[in-house]
Motif scaffolding. Structure first.
Motif, PDB file in Angstrom:
ATOM      1  N   ASP A 407     -16.212  49.731   0.868  1.00  0.00           N
ATOM      2  CA  ASP A 407     -15.257  48.758   0.956  1.00  0.00           C
ATOM      3  C   ASP A 407     -14.742  47.968  -0.229  1.00  0.00           C
ATOM      4  O   ASP A 407     -15.819  47.664  -1.098  1.00  0.00           O
ATOM      5  CB  ASP A 407     -15.652  47.558   2.055  1.00  0.00           C
ATOM      6  N   GLU A 411     -11.681  43.555   0.118  1.00  0.00           N
ATOM      7  CA  GLU A 411     -12.105  43.676   1.527  1.00  0.00           C
ATOM      8  C   GLU A 411     -13.360  43.141   1.628  1.00  0.00           C
ATOM      9  O   GLU A 411     -14.307  43.168   0.816  1.00  0.00           O
ATOM     10  CB  GLU A 411     -11.650  44.758   2.141  1.00  0.00           C
ATOM     11  N   GLN A 413     -17.276  43.379   2.824  1.00  0.00           N
ATOM     12  CA  GLN A 413     -18.186  44.620   2.727  1.00  0.00           C
ATOM     13  C   GLN A 413     -18.689  44.992   4.218  1.00  0.00           C
ATOM     14  O   GLN A 413     -19.177  44.290   4.694  1.00  0.00           O
ATOM     15  CB  GLN A 413     -19.334  44.218   1.988  1.00  0.00           C
ATOM     16  N   TYR A 416     -14.302  48.477   6.725  1.00  0.00           N
ATOM     17  CA  TYR A 416     -13.996  49.718   7.087  1.00  0.00           C
ATOM     18  C   TYR A 416     -14.955  50.771   7.095  1.00  0.00           C
ATOM     19  O   TYR A 416     -15.166  51.931   7.461  1.00  0.00           O
ATOM     20  CB  TYR A 416     -12.546  50.235   6.511  1.00  0.00           C
TER      21      TYR A 416
END
Length: 439
Positions: A407, A411, A413, A416
């Motif tokens: 990530d 964003e 951690q 995604y």
């Protein structure tokens, strides 16, 4: 800066020279009959994104070659054979930007990170892996195009997510890069140094290293964000793709080159833009990214209720781009896709019911296309976190953190990325790898 005419002539000459000289060795990935090929056979792969590979390989502060080896071993065990990694990074004041980076505004490039890339490629070669190296970024988490614009004074710099500059102002700003002559001169100087590099580990020029599958112009290059800016900018965007890919082919005629495009979503919703961007002979294959949470197709805060309709949109999006690739006679790689965990959790091992379902759907479409002899060559899921862990309670990356995860700093951690503890998702990937290996 090279003129457009100079670059096009040089690119044409390079292509002609490449045809005149011996074909690339069989250990290089090539394009044959509209599909990726390796050693005379279709090249099909299961891949991951590991943008931070050079950072782990670096001999400088923050490098961790032992962890690099462990992550590559984990990925190989899963059946992952292809990694998309970052080969660039520009110093930026953005709060979510990585540090250190490959370069600042001068020509004194970071030798530790360049050596880190050498190490990463050498370690991948030991494990029979191929690399896709992207050399710029539309987003500012690695500096990217906005960093170049800041150095050249092209408008007032601001970072992504600045409330004073709501979307799509950032995308319109970043897309100025293609037409900035000074920025292009800086970029091309780095590009020549990188593509023309000789590995400090193997002593082999990059152009002769079969570990590299492809060079990629940028991560998610877009012509702009708004119709008002992006549409008039399309000719400049297309020209930049054609000229930059021709330059890379001039420097390195053996390796593939591609764009890093998201597809129509990153092209003002125009499929015609996708076609035009991938039309040059110096662009060997198409790329596609699939982000249903980010695109509003699946609500990350109400995922179970919105998943079904969102998945249908993803299927349609992929199907339409497969059709484009087939019509153009070029391969296609789905090189980014992801979905958040249940309840938008970040912790390793958190439930990932919808994500696993999403991965399974994506892999199923790819397997069906491969079985039918279609243009899809493989996927790179976003992204491999491995043993990386968030260092702060809010899961946000802070500049200077060294426990890298897939990530990126823009964003949380774990949003995604796939951790080494995500057993259910790892099982889905492993099953897909087994299926692909059987073709």
């Amino acid at each position: 800066m090279l003129s457009r005419r100079h670059l096009l002539v040089a690119g044409a000459a390079a292509l002609a020279a490449g045809q005149a000289r011996a074909a690339p060795p069989s250990t290089f990935v090539t394009v044959r009959d509209g599909r990726l090929s390796l050693d005379g056979k279709p090249y099909r792969f299961v891949g991951a994104n590991l943008w931070y590979a050079a950072w782990l390989g670096s001999p400088g502060a923050g490098g961790d070659t032992a962890r690099l080896g462990r992550e590559l071993d984990r990925l190989k065990t899963l059946g992952v054979t292809n990694l998309r990694i970052l080969g660039a990074g520009e110093k930026s004041p953005a709060k979510v930007a990585i540090d250190p980076t490959f370069r600042g505004p001068g020509e004194d490039y970071n030798q530790d990170l360049l050596e880190g890339l050498d190490v990463a490629l050498a370690e991948m070669a030991k494990r029979g892996m191929k690399a896709v190296i992207y050399v710029n970024n539309f987003w500012d988490w690695s500096g990217g195009m906005p960093a170049y614009l800041r150095w050249t004074g092209n408008g007032a710099w601001f970072q992504q997510g600045d409330p004073a500059h709501p979307w799509p102002q950032f995308a319109d700003y970043s897309a100025r890069f293609y037409g900035d002559a000074k920025a292009q001169a800086l970029f091309q100087h780095y590009l020549r140094a990188l593509v023309g590099r000789v590995s400090s580990v193997t002593g082999k020029p990059y152009r002769d290293d079969p570990t590299i599958m492809a060079w990629q112009l940028a991560n998610e290059p877009r012509p702009g964000g708004s119709e008002a800016f992006g549409a008039p900018n399309l000719p400049t965007y297309y020209r930049w793709i054609a000229e930059t890919s021709a330059l890379i082919k001039q420097l390195d005629p053996h390796h593939l080159v591609t764009t890093g495009s998201e597809g129509a979503k990153g092209c003002l919703e125009r499929e015609a833009c996708v076609v035009e961007a991938h039309k040059p002979a110096s662009i060997d294959y198409l790329t596609l990214h699939v982000w249903p949470n980010n695109w509003g197709w699946i609500d990350p805060r109400n995922q179970p209720a919105t998943y079904g309709a969102g998945e249908a949109k993803c299927r349609d999006y992929i199907t339409r781009h497969v059709a484009i690739a087939r019509t153009m006679g070029k391969p296609l790689v789905i090189e980014e896709f992801g979905l958040v965990r249940d309840d938008r959790a970040f912790a390793p091992g958190s439930a990932a019911t919808d994500r696993d379902r999403f991965y399974g759907m994506m892999f199923g479409l790819v397997e069906a296309d491969m079985k039918a002899g279609g243009p899809l060559a493989g996927t790179n899921f976003w992204a491999w976190n491995g043993e990386g862990r968030a260092q702060h309670a809010d899961a946000w990356f802070k500049m200077g953190d060294k426990a890298y995860a897939g990530d990126p700093p823009q964003e949380e951690q774990g949003l995604y990325g796939v951790f080494d503890a995500d057993a259910s998702t790892l099982a889905v990937v492993r099953a897909h790898a087994k299926a692909v290996a059987a073709f």
